[in-house]
Design an enzyme around this catalytic site. Structure first.
Site, short mmCIF file in Angstrom:
data_model
loop_
_atom_site.label_atom_id
_atom_site.label_comp_id
_atom_site.label_asym_id
_atom_site.label_seq_id
_atom_site.Cartn_x
_atom_site.Cartn_y
_atom_site.Cartn_z
N SER A 132 0.55 -1.17 -0.01
CA SER A 132 0.21 -0.02 -0.08
C SER A 132 1.03 1.34 0.18
O SER A 132 2.25 1.18 0.58
CB SER A 132 -1.13 -0.27 0.79
OG SER A 132 -1.39 1.47 1.25
N TYR A 145 -0.78 -0.18 10.14
CA TYR A 145 -1.08 -0.81 9.26
C TYR A 145 0.32 -0.25 8.44
O TYR A 145 0.56 -0.89 7.51
CB TYR A 145 -2.40 -0.51 8.54
CG TYR A 145 -2.82 -0.11 7.36
CD1 TYR A 145 -3.31 -1.77 6.68
CD2 TYR A 145 -2.32 0.26 6.00
CE1 TYR A 145 -3.85 -1.80 5.49
CE2 TYR A 145 -3.06 -0.32 4.66
CZ TYR A 145 -3.96 -1.20 4.80
OH TYR A 145 -4.12 -0.91 3.36
N1 LIG Z 1 -8.29 -0.86 -1.72
C1 LIG Z 1 -7.41 0.18 -1.55
O1 LIG Z 1 -8.10 1.54 -1.51
C2 LIG Z 1 -6.49 -0.68 -1.76
C3 LIG Z 1 -5.25 -0.08 -0.90
C4 LIG Z 1 -4.00 -0.09 -0.84
C5 LIG Z 1 -3.42 -1.41 -0.59
N2 LIG Z 1 -4.55 -2.00 -0.39
C6 LIG Z 1 -4.05 -3.71 -0.30
O2 LIG Z 1 -4.48 -4.42 -1.09
C7 LIG Z 1 -5.41 -5.48 -1.04
C8 LIG Z 1 -6.70 -5.91 -1.64
O3 LIG Z 1 -8.35 -4.63 -1.35
P1 LIG Z 1 -9.17 -4.94 -1.57
O4 LIG Z 1 -9.19 -3.51 -1.56
O5 LIG Z 1 -9.05 -5.61 -2.53
O6 LIG Z 1 -9.90 -5.03 -0.43
P2 LIG Z 1 -10.85 -6.03 -0.33
O7 LIG Z 1 -12.01 -6.17 -0.99
O8 LIG Z 1 -11.84 -6.22 1.31
O9 LIG Z 1 -10.23 -7.66 0.03
C9 LIG Z 1 -9.31 -8.45 0.66
C10 LIG Z 1 -9.72 -9.59 0.73
O10 LIG Z 1 -8.63 -10.09 1.76
C11 LIG Z 1 -9.23 -11.07 2.12
N3 LIG Z 1 -9.11 -11.31 3.64
C12 LIG Z 1 -9.15 -10.76 4.47
N4 LIG Z 1 -8.80 -11.33 5.60
C13 LIG Z 1 -8.43 -12.88 5.31
C14 LIG Z 1 -8.13 -13.92 6.19
N5 LIG Z 1 -7.75 -13.56 7.12
N6 LIG Z 1 -7.83 -15.05 5.55
C15 LIG Z 1 -8.10 -14.99 3.76
N7 LIG Z 1 -8.21 -13.94 3.34
C16 LIG Z 1 -8.78 -12.69 3.90
C17 LIG Z 1 -11.18 -11.35 1.59
O11 LIG Z 1 -11.85 -12.58 1.66
P3 LIG Z 1 -12.51 -13.02 3.02
O12 LIG Z 1 -13.44 -12.25 4.39
O13 LIG Z 1 -13.17 -13.74 2.54
O14 LIG Z 1 -11.43 -13.87 3.85
C18 LIG Z 1 -11.06 -10.25 0.84
O15 LIG Z 1 -10.51 -11.36 -0.54
C19 LIG Z 1 -5.34 -5.70 0.62
O16 LIG Z 1 -4.34 -6.18 0.50
C20 LIG Z 1 -5.27 -4.27 1.08
O17 LIG Z 1 -4.86 -3.86 2.14
C21 LIG Z 1 -5.96 -1.71 -0.80
#
Ligand SMILES: NC(=O)c1ccc[n+]([C@@H]2O[C@H](COP(=O)([O-])OP(=O)(O)OC[C@H]3O[C@@H](n4cnc5c(N)ncnc54)[C@H](OP(=O)(O)O)[C@@H]3O)[C@@H](O)[C@H]2O)c1
Length: 257
Positions: A132, A145
């Site tokens: 991130s 974080y």
């Molecule tokens: N969206 C943004 O603005 C943003 C910005 C910077 C970085 N990121 C990073 O990008 C990555 C993906 O984020 P996203 O935006 O796609 O978020 P999201 O839609 O909330 O997806 C998060 C994913 O992680 C899974 N997850 C959470 N806890 C878990 C666990 N204990 N075991 C297995 N899977 C788990 C969730 O699935 P389940 O709940 O089904 O387990 C979900 O599939 C993350 O690492 C986030 O920090 C996102």
């Protein structure tokens, strides 16, 4: 190297957002994609749509990950699963710290431990770590974080050093705000959350991040794309704040030395 040289991929956090988009994209490229997350139902739907192999597994379940990675030689590992508990660190809670370390950092370290030696042995592999901008820049929010994402950033650099001489590529993807459900997962399902983070903004979509990942994988084997920072055009990091004190400074007069 391209996609034709790789056969298998493991994507964590595949039930929504960036992870699901990456599964869609890599499946289209012809890889056998293993999709890991806790939520079985969205994974089942994703599997129906893409042909991916779903594993309803928590990334903190080390035995399950060891079983999966012991059974299949993964050419591509995408460490994407992530959670956040934004709060000023002054209000940080015990369990939140452990959760972020366990999901966002510990699981990444263990999956790399399980998968990267095989890649080095086969002289073929690509690790993509989703960190991130919080791993590189400070902004108000949640120090845990920032700390764990900085750990993922440093690990990504270090992996290249530890696999030096082998064709193991490592790419760190640093997203800024992306239009996913992460904000609802973090703050709850109230419609005001979408208004606060998504509606009315011009944001990268999850598929844009998947396209960037596909670009890094498709580069010639001689090319390692080490780091990609992907933000909305209308987002910047940094800034300068200077506060006036809320109470006068304690006088040094009369204090004992
Ligand atoms: N969206 C943004 O603005 C943003 C910005 C910077 C970085 N990121 C990073 O990008 C990555 C993906 O984020 P996203 O935006 O796609 O978020 P999201 O839609 O909330 O997806 C998060 C994913 O992680 C899974 N997850 C959470 N806890 C878990 C666990 N204990 N075991 C297995 N899977 C788990 C969730 O699935 P389940 O709940 O089904 O387990 C979900 O599939 C993350 O690492 C986030 O920090 C996102």
């Amino acid at each position: 190297m391209p996609f034709a040289d790789y056969k298998t991929a493991l994507v964590t956090g595949a039930s929504s957002g960036i992870g699901a988009a990456v599964v869609e994209r890599l499946s289209r490229e012809g890889l056998e994609v293993h999709a890991v997350a806790r939520s079985a139902e969205p994974l089942r739907a994703l599997s129906e749509r893409t042909g991916c192999i779903a594993h309803a597994v928590d990334v903190t379940n080390r035995e399950a990950l060891a079983e999966l990675t012991g059974r299949i030689a993964f050419d591509v590992l995408i460490n994407n699963a992530g959670v956040d508990r934004p709060k000023k660190f002054l209000e940080a809670e015990d369990g939140d710290i452990d959760l972020l370390i366990d999901v966002n950092l510990r699981a990444v370290l263990h999956l790399c431990r399980m998968v990267v030696p095989g890649m080095a042995e086969r002289d073929r592999g690509h690790v993509i770590n989703i960190s991130s901008i919080a791993g590189n820049y400070n902004f108000g929010g949640n120090s845990t974080y920032h700390a764990v994402k900085a750990g993922v950033a440093m690990l990504s650099n270090q992996l290249r050093i530890d696999t030096f001489g082998k064709r193991v590529r490592v790419t760190e993807i640093c997203p800024g705000r992306v239009a996913t459900d992460i904000f609802n997962h973090v703050h709850g399902n109230d419609p005001s959350i979408r208004e606060r983070f998504i509606d009315g903004f011009e944001l990268p979509q999850a598929s844009d991040i998947a396209d960037a990942i596909a670009f890094a994988i498709a580069a010639p084997v001689a090319v390692n794309i080490g780091h990609m920072e992907i933000t909305p055009t209308l987002q910047v990091m940094g800034g300068l704040q200077t506060a006036k004190p809320q109470t006068p400074a304690a006088s040094s007069e009369g204090t004992k030395r």
